[in-house]
Design an enzyme around this catalytic site. Structure first.
Site, mmCIF file in Angstrom:
data_model
loop_
_atom_site.group_PDB
_atom_site.id
_atom_site.type_symbol
_atom_site.label_atom_id
_atom_site.label_comp_id
_atom_site.label_asym_id
_atom_site.label_seq_id
_atom_site.Cartn_x
_atom_site.Cartn_y
_atom_site.Cartn_z
ATOM 1 C CD GLU A 181 0.421 -4.293 -5.101
ATOM 2 O OE1 GLU A 181 -0.032 -3.212 -4.683
ATOM 3 O OE2 GLU A 181 0.051 -5.400 -4.683
ATOM 4 C CD GLU A 250 3.012 -7.581 -1.818
ATOM 5 O OE1 GLU A 250 1.952 -7.213 -1.239
ATOM 6 O OE2 GLU A 250 3.797 -6.785 -2.362
HETATM 7 C C1 GAL Z 1 0.589 -4.422 -1.476
HETATM 8 C C2 GAL Z 1 1.963 -3.783 -1.600
HETATM 9 C C3 GAL Z 1 2.777 -4.036 -0.352
HETATM 10 C C4 GAL Z 1 1.963 -3.679 0.857
HETATM 11 C C5 GAL Z 1 0.643 -4.445 0.852
HETATM 12 C C6 GAL Z 1 -0.263 -4.123 2.004
HETATM 13 O O1 GAL Z 1 -0.279 -3.956 -2.422
HETATM 14 O O2 GAL Z 1 2.638 -4.297 -2.716
HETATM 15 O O3 GAL Z 1 3.957 -3.294 -0.402
HETATM 16 O O4 GAL Z 1 1.731 -2.319 0.862
HETATM 17 O O5 GAL Z 1 -0.053 -4.107 -0.284
HETATM 18 O O6 GAL Z 1 0.334 -4.440 3.180
#
Ligand code: GAL
Length: 859
Positions: A181, A250
């Site tokens: 990110e 994600e």
């Molecule tokens: C995303 C990040 C993850 C985790 C998630 C929230 O932005 O890439 O590593 O932090 O948010 O759980």
């Protein structure tokens, strides 16, 4: 001529090596290609150090059974290189073992090397020593940082290559990730960040892994790196080049818990909807973050203030048990998506509006495969939509999947699908699939298996000036001093109070004011706890300002500053301070306010009990403990210890810390993590409708209660007898209420219509092809080793409520209980056909009936 021919042969060889050879991973606009085959890949995050190696095979197996193709994990640099050049790859950090277990299960791996992770992990995965490398600045175009990042990334890639773990070598790793990110950071930092992005991509690609790299949330990811999406929804996303596939790295299955915050959860219907929506818009890779969240053991939680549980409302709960109906509902979704795979990876897609808020997305390929997704984006109402020569009924905020462009095999909003579309003789190739689908819901319980502990206690010392590490004028930054080897740093000083002070003669007490960069603070005046203050994830800073009891003469002020995990995200989070940076002052004296900031301060790193290793078997026998709790109970800063035998069985275990306040827990020298039951969850925990846009504040539990009550004790940490449990309690909690519990299925539910009212009949009648729909079955299944011991509720008729709180309606078949009693009690699982006859006749003809049943599971 000869040269030209050679060139052609070489080119042919090269292109074949890239796209059609054995063990190749490439991509095109539609999908990732493994060995030349386009794939729809379903992936899930399991972070190896958040569970134990003994748990890994079961977690991976359950992920596979849930329909996953890929396991995704970060690599946790600070776990692997705790000191510069000293590497650790054992136990929970045995990365190679983890990857080989995934391979053994027949799944792929997506390795997010980073080495920045974020992940609510301490310091985002960076070792704290990295911050003290001269001239360093994290995650930007900085020489020392890039050198360190290259060194670690190269080390991991080499390790994977040596173990032959890349797909091109016959291994399971099909994808990698560099950075994490970084797009939003680049936006903040500007030009040097853009140069860093270029460098990071080049560095990664130069490592020659043979498999593609991704950069998530990075719109300008340089070729050939694929930019990917993270979020609750990603259907709107397109990669930065037309020849890159649309990937979602994600898909948040829930959200993390912070101490002081409620526990977030995400309805399975909305998660499934977001995934179906992504796939129907051409997405071909989806990773659930998290599929198993697990536990932030030890001091690995970041934040600060991230809780020890990283459950995440994931399909596998913190303990590795199936979270139902989420796990089952997603499993069904994955099977439905896989039925569409041929059309998805080779077909052309078209969109057809079906109403104001409804549309069809159709994938048709030349070989004749056809898959359709019918969507109803309306959050409030059902829709009947025409498609082909049929009509389909779509619940609000849902997508139906038709792998043959005719028959719905799945709808994202229908979790209890046993009733769905099983059309006699019509759905031939789907019928087995349909018979098996149907996610039951389950309620879990914590059953006490040990509470009769005989405790011993040991009082931690309140630091005195003569027992310090060093003295200096003024205040120091905490992490600089502790290097994060401990949460604790003592700041102590003396204050002389003149007997002539006005407050001595009945005025109000002088007010001590302490400003701290975080994260928590206990104030001791002359050895007595005088007050406590703490921040939050949103604002880790704190101010203590309270009247303090001072005597004439010299007063000893001891401030215990406590870190609760280091930040893991934000621009240059490595520069954020912790500890008491001041000012510190005493108000209400004759002279007015006395500034204490610039006087002599004495420092002591960590607790005495830590330096004695009281948490360990050998250390704990190095001091004299006091028997029982009478003397020290409710004293702040107390160590407690006891021993216990491992309970029988194989259910996961947890400690109930409900009566404790704040501190840390160790079992046989392993750190379970920080607990903080005193920090109650603030926020609104209202009703939560699956329909409508989700965000992490929408669906919350535990308001007004401890953010985390139960703390996972891995079975593999226990011996059969004589396990050492050590607790450090900062704040006067009472260990007499601590108990050990096992986690198991409490009840299972099915909630099924006799047949689906509008959809089945209507659809089948209008198709004209089906004589009659088959009656559905109620499937109930307890945990392994359990049996259905009783029926808590059963009603065939018009029952109301949800699993856990069903209630009888106006219409009820009187044999409802008897039937389940007969078919299910004493069995591990059972299936009961839903027909009026079986319940002794139709209790209310011409009324659409359903069956709701809740069965109790026990050993
Ligand atoms: C995303 C990040 C993850 C985790 C998630 C929230 O932005 O890439 O590593 O932090 O948010 O759980």
């Amino acid at each position: 001529m000869y040269n030209g021919l050679l060139l052609v042969v070489a080119l042919l060889f090269f292109s074949c090596w890239i796209s059609c050879g054995e063990g190749s991973v490439t991509y095109d606009s539609k999908a990732i290609l493994v060995n030349g085959q386009r794939k729809i890949l379903i992936s899930g995050s399991i972070h190896y150090p958040r569970s134990t190696p003994e748990m890994w095979p079961d977690l991976i197996q359950k992920a596979k059974e849930g329909g996953l193709d890929v396991i995704q994990t970060y690599v946790f640099w600070n776990g692997h290189e705790p000191e510069p050049g000293k590497y650790y790859f054992e136990d929970r950090y045995d990365l190679v073992k983890f990857i080989k277990l995934v391979q053994k299960a027949g799944l792929y791996v997506h390795l997010r090397i980073g080495p920045y992770a974020c992940a609510e992990w301490n310091f985002g995965g960076f070792p704290v020593w990295l911050k003290y490398v001269p001239g360093i600045s994290f995650r930007t175009n900085n020489g020392p940082f890039k050198a360190a990042m290259r060194k670690f990334t190269t080390k991991i890639v080499r390790m994977m290559k040596n173990e032959k773990l890349y797909e091109t070598q016959g291994g399971p790793i099909i994808l990698s990730q560099v950075e994490n990110e970084y797009g939003p950071m680049e936006y903040e930092i500007g030009a040097p960040a853009r140069a860093y992005t270029e460098w990071a991509a080049k560095m990664a690609v130069g490592l020659d892994t043979g498999v593609p790299w991704v950069m998530c949330k990075q719109d300008d990811a340089p070729d050939p790196v694929i930019n990917t999406c993270n979020g609750f929804y990603c259907d709107y996303f397109s990669p930065n080049k037309a020849y890159k596939p649309k990937m979602w790295t994600e898909a948040w299955t829930g959200w993390f818990t912070e101490f002081g915050g409620p526990v977030p959860y995400r309805p399975a219907e909305d998660l499934a909807f977001s995934v179906a929506k992504f796939i129907q818009k051409g997405g071909s890779y989806i990773n659930y973050y998290m599929f198993h969240g697990g536990t932030n053991f030890g001091r690995t939680a970041g934040g600060p203030f991230i809780a020890t549980s990283y459950d995440y409302d994931a399909p596998l709960d913190e303990y590795g048990l199936l979270r139902q109906p989420k796990w089952g509902h997603l499993k069904d979704l994955h099977r439905a998506i896989k039925l569409c795979e041929p059309a998805l990876v080779s077909g052309d897609s078209s969109v057809m509006p079906l109403g104001n808020y409804q549309e069809a997305r159709v994938f048709k390929s030349r070989d004749g495969s056809c898959a359709a997704f019918l969507a109803n984006y309306n959050q409030h109402s059902f829709a009947k939509v025409p498609f082909g020569n049929m009509h389909y009924n779509l619940p609000p905020w849902s997508i139906s999947i038709l792998p043959d462009c005719k028959n719905t095999v799945y709808n994202t909003a229908r979790v209890r699908k046993d009733f769905l579309l099983f059309c006699n003789g019509f759905l031939t190739y789907h019928s087995t699939f349909l018979m098996k689908i149907g996610a039951q819901s389950a309620q879990m319980k914590m059953t006490t298996v040990g509470s009769d502990f005989s405790w011993q206690s040991y009082n931690e010392e309140t630091a005195a000036n003569d027992d310090h590490a060093f003295m200096t004028v003024g205040l120091v930054e905490q992490i600089n001093i502790t290097r994060d080897r401990t949460d604790y740093l003592w700041y102590t000083t003396d204050v002389e109070i003149d007997p002539s002070e006005g407050f001595m003669r009945g005025g109000s007490w002088p007010v001590l004011t302490v400003l701290s960069a975080g994260h928590a603070l206990h104030v001791f005046i002359n050895g007595q706890l005088s007050g406590t203050a703490y921040g939050s994830l949103e604002n880790p800073r704190l101010t203590f300002s309270e009247g303090v009891y001072l005597k004439a003469g010299v007063n000893h002020i001891a401030l215990l500053s406590i870190a609760v995990g280091l930040p893991n995200v934000g621009p240059h989070f490595e520069t954020w301070n912790a500890g008491i940076l001041g000012p510190v002052s005493l108000g209400g004296l004759n002279e007015g306010r006395r500034d204490l900031t610039w006087q002599k301060w004495y420092y002591k790193v960590g607790l005495k009990g830590e330096s004695l290793s009281l948490h360990s078997l050998s250390g704990s026998s190095s001091v004299e403990w006091v028997e029982g709790l009478d003397v020290s109970e409710r004293q702040p800063l107390t160590w407690y210890k006891t021993t216990f035998n491992a309970p029988d069985g194989d259910e996961p275990l947890a400690l109930d810390m409900n009566t404790m306040s704040k501190g840390q827990i160790w079992i046989n020298g392993h750190s379970v993590g920080r607990y903080w039951n005193q920090y109650k969850a603030s926020g609104g925990c209202g009703a939560c409708d699956y329909a409508g846009w989700f965000n992490e504040k929408k669906c919350l539990r535990n308001c007004g209660k401890a953010s985390q009550r139960w703390y996972h004790v891995p079975r593999s940490w226990l011996y059969p007898t004589g396990n050492l449990l050590v607790i450090f309690e900062e704040w006067g909690g009472s260990p007499s209420g601590i108990s050990l519990a096992k986690r198991e299925v409490d009840t299972v539910c099915a909630d099924i219509f006799e047949w689906q009212p509008t959809l089945v009949n209507w659809e089948m009648q209008s198709s004209g092809k089906v004589n009659k729909p088959l009656r559905p079955k109620a499937h109930l299944s307890c945990g392994s080793g359990q049996k259905i011991s009783s029926i808590k509720f059963a009603s065939f008729g018009t029952p109301g409520g949800v699993c856990g709180s069903f209630s009888q309606g106006g219409c009820h078949a009187f044999h409802s209980y008897d039937v389940f009693q007969r078919y299910c009690v004493g069995q591990q699982s059972c299936a009961v056909p839903i027909t009026p006859e079986i319940f002794g006749g139709d209790p209310c003809p011409n009324v659409m009936k359903k069956l709701s049943v809740e069965a109790v599971c026990s050993k």
